[in-house]
Design an enzyme around this catalytic site. Structure first.
Site, PDB file in Angstrom:
ATOM      1  N   LYS A  41     -12.834  -0.425   7.410  1.00 15.17           N
ATOM      2  CA  LYS A  41     -13.571  -1.224   6.434  1.00 15.17           C
ATOM      3  C   LYS A  41     -14.590  -2.138   7.113  1.00 15.17           C
ATOM      4  O   LYS A  41     -15.755  -2.167   6.742  1.00 15.17           O
ATOM      5  CB  LYS A  41     -12.611  -2.076   5.604  1.00 15.17           C
ATOM      6  N   TRP A  97       0.864  -1.186   0.000  1.00 16.17           N
ATOM      7  CA  TRP A  97       0.000   0.000   0.000  1.00 16.17           C
ATOM      8  C   TRP A  97       0.900   1.236   0.000  1.00 16.17           C
ATOM      9  O   TRP A  97       1.817   1.332   0.844  1.00 16.17           O
ATOM     10  CB  TRP A  97      -0.881  -0.045   1.252  1.00 16.17           C
ATOM     11  N   ASP A 127      -0.017  -5.551   9.454  1.00 13.75           N
ATOM     12  CA  ASP A 127      -1.057  -4.560   9.168  1.00 13.75           C
ATOM     13  C   ASP A 127      -2.349  -5.321   8.878  1.00 13.75           C
ATOM     14  O   ASP A 127      -2.410  -6.106   7.927  1.00 13.75           O
ATOM     15  CB  ASP A 127      -0.638  -3.716   7.960  1.00 13.75           C
TER      16      ASP A 127
HETATM   17  N1  PMP Z   1      -3.437  -0.462   5.815  1.00 13.31           N
HETATM   18  C1  PMP Z   1      -3.903  -0.756   4.601  1.00 13.31           C
HETATM   19  C2  PMP Z   1      -3.261  -1.849   3.833  1.00 13.31           C
HETATM   20  C3  PMP Z   1      -4.984  -0.051   4.076  1.00 13.31           C
HETATM   21  O1  PMP Z   1      -5.436  -0.371   2.857  1.00 13.31           O
HETATM   22  C4  PMP Z   1      -5.582   0.964   4.847  1.00 13.31           C
HETATM   23  C5  PMP Z   1      -6.749   1.741   4.316  1.00 13.31           C
HETATM   24  N2  PMP Z   1      -6.792   2.009   2.991  1.00 13.31           N
HETATM   25  C6  PMP Z   1      -5.050   1.244   6.114  1.00 13.31           C
HETATM   26  C7  PMP Z   1      -3.985   0.504   6.561  1.00 13.31           C
HETATM   27  C8  PMP Z   1      -5.545   2.282   7.063  1.00 13.31           C
HETATM   28  O2  PMP Z   1      -6.763   2.771   6.940  1.00 13.31           O
HETATM   29  P1  PMP Z   1      -7.436   3.797   7.945  1.00 13.31           P
HETATM   30  O3  PMP Z   1      -6.384   4.718   8.450  1.00 13.31           O
HETATM   31  O4  PMP Z   1      -8.450   4.467   7.117  1.00 13.31           O
HETATM   32  O5  PMP Z   1      -8.024   2.988   9.043  1.00 13.31           O
END
Ligand code: PMP
Length: 396
Positions: free
Chosen positions: A246, A130, A211
């Site tokens: 999510k 990511w 993660d």
């Molecule tokens: N890690 C990954 C791989 C993600 O895709 C995302 C969201 N796109 C996040 C972490 C963190 O998302 P958020 O800060 O919106 O909780």
């Protein structure tokens, strides 16, 4: 002071979204943005969240600070959701955590925490990973190196190359792993592969940093955490950044957890004091509202059952779309084997087409995706599937 600052080009996904919004074609499709959408293209509020929020509004008596760690109830419920309530690391009192503003907040806090323990430590991330991992971890002072992970030509994992690249990685280095639903490629590690990595971590001494942004979106809440749980049983120390964006649909409320597994309870107490000091010197304390919703859902049997049903519905919709995509691409006569899409998990897959073909889809069919051909599966639906597949077949 600011006159010499040059402007940075906007995030490509935001640019893509702006072009999509300006497009007047009624058949236009947005496969760029990584949020879940239902069959009508809407990112709604989950019923369980609405209900928890209603109760919260009635029962909430104060808006006073909640402290750098967030609430005890949220932390405990999330640790159990991630590790499973009977995990040996929990029983041994070796786990500490802090409620954070989203998974991003967790990644950043943990990176700064690692940088205190091991300044400038190297963290190995998958190629590809990511895009935001790089600034979130790198800006905290960690050195980033990559290990091979996904082969775009064959649309499959490069596990042997990954193992080889990590075979010399030892104590003091970290290895970032996606718990499930790999972003951007959708290709996850098998249980055997997790076993092998857990043995490597144990033997070589590197620290796993996991993660988990999509728990429940792949195969189910427990299945998606299987590798993470195994890893936490296998090693002394480990870090987890979890997101509720999510699986609870709480994106803008910013809810996440920074969790650390320590070698023993005494190190855990010392480590937690450092982690909370990182938080204090950063945003001081997390926001309360979203995490209070999660705490309420996870601690109420009825709300939890409703949430799990809604989560199952989201997961099944995505997996159904994956199957539909493979079938419809074949029916449209698209050349090539797309069966990998069905084997992959979560919100994303690479379609595996060239940037020029991505451009043609946009210009000729108003279908929007990033240049790498990563598609956000939930942007598809029963109503646009055929149009999409015929368009793809025509540009191949
Ligand atoms: N890690 C990954 C791989 C993600 O895709 C995302 C969201 N796109 C996040 C972490 C963190 O998302 P958020 O800060 O919106 O909780």
């Amino acid at each position: 002071m600011f006159k010499h600052l040059s402007s940075l080009s906007p995030d490509p996904i935001l640019g893509l979204l702006a072009s999509y919004r300006a497009d007047e074609n009624p058949h236009k499709i947005d496969l760029g943005v990584g949020v879940y959408k239902d069959e009508s293209g809407h990112t709604g509020v989950l019923q369980a969240v609405k209900e928890a929020e209603t109760r919260l509004l009635q029962s909430e008596e104060t808006k006073a600070y909640i402290g750098p760690a967030g609430t005890v109830g949220f932390n405990r419920a999330m640790q159990e959701l991630i590790l499973g309530a009977d995990h040996p690391a929990l029983a041994a009192n070796r786990v500490r955590s802090a409620q954070t503003p989203g998974g991003c907040g967790a990644l950043r806090v943990l990176a700064e925490f690692v940088n205190r323990a091991e300044p400038g430590a190297t963290i190995w991330v998958s190629d590809p990973t990511w895009a935001n991992h790089v600034p979130l971890l790198g800006n905290a002072g960690l050195q980033i190196k990559t290990y091979p992970y996904y082969d775009r030509a064959s649309s499959s994992l490069r596990f042997e190359a990954m193992v080889e690249a990590l075979s010399e990685v030892g104590r003091g280095d970290l290895v970032l792993l996606h718990a499930c639903c790999h972003n951007p490629c959708g290709a996850d590690l098998s249980r055997d592969q997790w076993r092998q990595l857990a043995q490597m971590a144990q033997k070589q001494g590197f620290t796993p940093f996991i993660d988990m942004a999509y728990q429940g979106f792949g195969e189910g809440l427990a299945d998606d955490a299987w590798g993470l749980r195994l890893m936490a049983e296998s090693v002394d120390e480990m870090l987890v950044a979890a997101s509720c964006s999510k699986n609870f649909g709480l994106y803008r409320e910013r809810v996440g957890l920074a969790m650390v597994v320590y070698g023993d309870a005494a190190s855990a107490d010392r480590g937690q004091s450092q982690l909370l000091n990182v938080v204090r010197g950063n945003y001081s304390m997390p926001p309360s509202h979203g995490a209070a919703i999660v705490e309420s859902i996870l601690s109420d049997a009825g709300l939890r059952a409703n949430w799990e049903e809604e989560l199952t519905e989201m997961r099944e919709r995505i997996n159904g779309l994956r199957l539909g995509l493979v079938e419809n691409l074949a029916a449209a006569g698209a050349s090539g084997d797309f069966s990998f899409i069905q084997r992959q998990k979560g919100m994303f897959s690479f379609l595996g087409i060239t940037p020029e073909q991505v451009q043609r889809l946009q210009q000729e069919y108003s279908i929007y995706m990033v240049d790498s051909s990563r598609i956000s599966i939930a942007g598809l639906s029963q109503s646009n599937m055929e149009y999409f597949c015929r368009a793809v077949a025509s540009i191949l």
